[in-house]
Scaffold this motif. Structure first.
Motif, PDB file in Angstrom:
ATOM      1  N   PRO A 133    -153.987  38.712  40.253  1.00  0.00           N
ATOM      2  CA  PRO A 133    -152.421  37.878  40.473  1.00  0.00           C
ATOM      3  C   PRO A 133    -152.865  37.047  42.147  1.00  0.00           C
ATOM      4  O   PRO A 133    -152.046  36.316  41.631  1.00  0.00           O
ATOM      5  CB  PRO A 133    -151.894  39.384  41.316  1.00  0.00           C
ATOM      6  N   GLN A 134    -153.918  37.689  42.865  1.00  0.00           N
ATOM      7  CA  GLN A 134    -153.606  36.921  43.664  1.00  0.00           C
ATOM      8  C   GLN A 134    -154.232  34.895  42.887  1.00  0.00           C
ATOM      9  O   GLN A 134    -153.925  34.116  43.462  1.00  0.00           O
ATOM     10  CB  GLN A 134    -155.161  37.183  44.715  1.00  0.00           C
ATOM     11  N   GLU A 135    -155.584  35.132  42.166  1.00  0.00           N
ATOM     12  CA  GLU A 135    -155.616  34.073  41.549  1.00  0.00           C
ATOM     13  C   GLU A 135    -154.924  33.396  40.781  1.00  0.00           C
ATOM     14  O   GLU A 135    -154.864  32.366  40.836  1.00  0.00           O
ATOM     15  CB  GLU A 135    -157.212  34.394  40.484  1.00  0.00           C
ATOM     16  N   GLN A 136    -154.031  33.663  40.477  1.00  0.00           N
ATOM     17  CA  GLN A 136    -152.727  33.533  39.648  1.00  0.00           C
ATOM     18  C   GLN A 136    -151.874  32.852  40.277  1.00  0.00           C
ATOM     19  O   GLN A 136    -151.499  31.119  40.540  1.00  0.00           O
ATOM     20  CB  GLN A 136    -151.782  34.585  38.627  1.00  0.00           C
ATOM     21  N   LEU A 223    -147.976  50.829  52.461  1.00  0.00           N
ATOM     22  CA  LEU A 223    -149.418  51.082  52.194  1.00  0.00           C
ATOM     23  C   LEU A 223    -149.268  50.938  51.461  1.00  0.00           C
ATOM     24  O   LEU A 223    -150.524  50.296  50.897  1.00  0.00           O
ATOM     25  CB  LEU A 223    -148.561  53.069  52.625  1.00  0.00           C
ATOM     26  N   GLY A 224    -148.470  50.589  49.965  1.00  0.00           N
ATOM     27  CA  GLY A 224    -148.803  50.471  48.341  1.00  0.00           C
ATOM     28  C   GLY A 224    -149.879  49.516  48.813  1.00  0.00           C
ATOM     29  O   GLY A 224    -150.547  49.392  47.583  1.00  0.00           O
ATOM     30  N   ILE A 225    -148.973  48.330  48.655  1.00  0.00           N
ATOM     31  CA  ILE A 225    -149.588  47.348  48.370  1.00  0.00           C
ATOM     32  C   ILE A 225    -150.343  46.667  49.091  1.00  0.00           C
ATOM     33  O   ILE A 225    -151.080  45.640  48.478  1.00  0.00           O
ATOM     34  CB  ILE A 225    -147.979  46.038  48.507  1.00  0.00           C
ATOM     35  N   MET A 226    -150.700  46.942  50.752  1.00  0.00           N
ATOM     36  CA  MET A 226    -151.344  46.686  51.309  1.00  0.00           C
ATOM     37  C   MET A 226    -153.386  47.311  51.090  1.00  0.00           C
ATOM     38  O   MET A 226    -154.115  46.814  50.302  1.00  0.00           O
ATOM     39  CB  MET A 226    -152.373  47.388  52.701  1.00  0.00           C
ATOM     40  N   VAL A 231    -158.300  47.431  47.871  1.00  0.00           N
ATOM     41  CA  VAL A 231    -158.954  47.737  46.801  1.00  0.00           C
ATOM     42  C   VAL A 231    -159.685  46.411  45.608  1.00  0.00           C
ATOM     43  O   VAL A 231    -160.770  46.314  45.135  1.00  0.00           O
ATOM     44  CB  VAL A 231    -158.681  48.484  45.764  1.00  0.00           C
ATOM     45  N   SER A 232    -158.110  45.045  45.719  1.00  0.00           N
ATOM     46  CA  SER A 232    -159.355  43.715  45.061  1.00  0.00           C
ATOM     47  C   SER A 232    -160.421  43.342  45.748  1.00  0.00           C
ATOM     48  O   SER A 232    -160.369  42.510  45.679  1.00  0.00           O
ATOM     49  CB  SER A 232    -157.901  43.156  45.067  1.00  0.00           C
ATOM     50  N   LYS A 233    -160.603  43.866  46.814  1.00  0.00           N
ATOM     51  CA  LYS A 233    -161.904  42.909  47.851  1.00  0.00           C
ATOM     52  C   LYS A 233    -162.892  43.926  47.781  1.00  0.00           C
ATOM     53  O   LYS A 233    -164.050  43.426  48.748  1.00  0.00           O
ATOM     54  CB  LYS A 233    -161.003  42.737  49.153  1.00  0.00           C
ATOM     55  N   SER A 250    -162.111  37.142  45.156  1.00  0.00           N
ATOM     56  CA  SER A 250    -163.012  36.878  46.407  1.00  0.00           C
ATOM     57  C   SER A 250    -162.328  36.055  47.542  1.00  0.00           C
ATOM     58  O   SER A 250    -163.175  35.614  48.661  1.00  0.00           O
ATOM     59  CB  SER A 250    -163.926  36.264  45.620  1.00  0.00           C
ATOM     60  N   GLY A 251    -161.194  35.738  47.464  1.00  0.00           N
ATOM     61  CA  GLY A 251    -160.590  34.755  48.133  1.00  0.00           C
ATOM     62  C   GLY A 251    -159.779  35.366  49.327  1.00  0.00           C
ATOM     63  O   GLY A 251    -160.178  36.499  49.209  1.00  0.00           O
TER      64      GLY A 251
END
Length: 283
Positions: A133-136, A223-226, A231-233, A250-251
Motif C-alpha cells: 500500500p505504501q508503494e502504491q 494502534l492498529g494502523i501503527m 510490521v511492514s518495516k 523499504s521507504g
C-alpha cells in the motif's frame, strides 16, 4: 499445496480484518441531527471529561477510568482557556480515530489482489501491480497526490465552520461534530456523515453508546494502523508479524512526497545559514 493453503489462510485472515474494521468504523460516520443533543455530548469541563471516561465500560475504560498521564486536560493551549483546550483535544482524538479507522481499512483493502493486482484500465499513470500500500501511494503522480490533499483540505475547512452547532471550542460546541454539506456546498450531493439518513431516528441513549463505541474503535484503529506500518518495516507486532507474505516497505512513510517534492537537506541548511548570516548585524 502447502503454499496454496498458506495463501488461503492469509486471505481469510485479511478478509476477517477487513470485516472487523468495517464494523468498527461504521459507528464513526454517524452525525447527530438533533440541534440540542444530550448533555454527555457537550464536553466542556474536566469534570465532564472524567465522567465520560468513567462511563466508558470497555476493558480499558473500566480498568483505567480517566487516564491523562501528561495532564493535558489541565492545560491551556495557545490563547484558549482550559475548557476550550479540552474541546480541542476531544475533537482531535475523535478526528484522529476516524482517520485511523479509514487508514486501517484502506491498508487491508489495498492488500487484496482485486485492488493491487493487474487492471485492464490503469487507475493512474505509472501504476505498478502487486506492490505494498505504501508503494502504491509512492507511485501516484505528484499532481494526483496534490489533488487528494486539496480535497481533504476542503473537507477539513468545511468541518471548521460552526453552522447550526457552535464551534467545538465554544460553549455548547460538540467535539467530533461535522456540519451537513448538502444545500450549503454545491459540489456535494451527500453529507459526509450519514449520507442516507440511516441514523436520523437514533435515541439519546443510542447516540451516547455510539459516542463510546466510536472512541473505543478509533483508539484501537490508531494502534492498529501503527502496527501495520511497523510490521511492514520488519518490526515484530504480534500477531500481525506472523502473517506469511505480509507486505514490506523499504521507504519512509513520514516522507509522503519522497523523490517528488524533495529538497536536499545540506542545500537547505546552507541556504538557511546564509539567510540568517545576511540579517545579522556586522560585528
Amino acid at each position: 499445496l502447502k503454499e496454496a493453503k498458506k495463501g488461503e489462510q492469509d486471505l481469510v485472515m485479511l478478509r476477517s480484518c477487513i470485516l472487523f474494521a468495517c464494523f468498527a468504523a461504521s459507528s464513526a460516520f454517524v452525525a447527530s441531527r438533533d440541534r440540542f443533543p444530550t448533555k454527555i455530548l457537550r464536553m466542556a469541563t474536566q469534570e465532564e471529561l472524567i465522567a465520560l471516561a468513567e462511563s466508558n465500560r470497555d476493558t480499558l475504560g473500566s480498568s483505567l477510568g480517566f487516564w491523562d498521564p501528561l495532564g493535558c486536560s489541565k492545560m491551556s493551549f495557545w490563547l484558549l482557556t482550559n475548557e476550550q483546550t479540552i474541546g480541542f483535544l476531544r475533537h482531535a482524538e475523535i478526528k484522529h480515530g476516524r482517520v485511523a479507522m479509514a487508514a486501517f481499512v484502506g491498508f487491508c483493502v489495498q492488500c487484496m489482489p482485486l485492488v493491487k493486482g493487474e487492471h485492464f484500465f490503469l487507475p493512474y499513470r505509472g501504476y505498478v501491480a502487486d506492490v505494498s500500500p505504501q508503494e502504491q501511494w509512492d507511485n501516484i503522480p505528484v499532481i494526483g497526490k496534490l489533488q487528494i490533499l486539496v480535497f481533504l483540505g476542503m473537507l477539513e475547512s468545511y468541518g471548521e465552520i460552526p453552522g447550526e452547532v457552535p464551534h467545538y471550542t465554544a460553549p455548547g460546541g460538540i467535539p467530533g461534530y461535522y456540519p451537513p454539506l448538502v444545500g450549503k456546498r454545491p459540489e456535494f450531493f451527500f453529507n459526509l456523515y450519514d449520507p442516507f439518513n440511516w441514523f436520523s431516528e437514533d435515541t439519546p441513549e443510542d447516540r451516547e453508546r455510539g459516542l463510546n463505541v466510536e472512541l473505543n474503535n478509533g483508539r484501537m484503529a490508531m494502534l492498529g494502523i501503527m502496527g501495520l506500518l511497523s510490521v511492514s518495516k520488519g518490526l515484530a507486532v504480534p500477531p500481525l508479524n506472523s502473517i506469511e507474505g505480509f507486505p514490506k516497505y523499504s521507504g519512509d512513510v513520514m516522507i509522503p512526497f519522497e523523490g517528488q517534492l524533495h529538497v536536499a537537506m545540506p542545500e537547505l541548511a546552507a541556504w538557511t545559514e546564509a539567510t540568517f548570516a545576511s540579517h545579522l548585524p556586522p560585528q
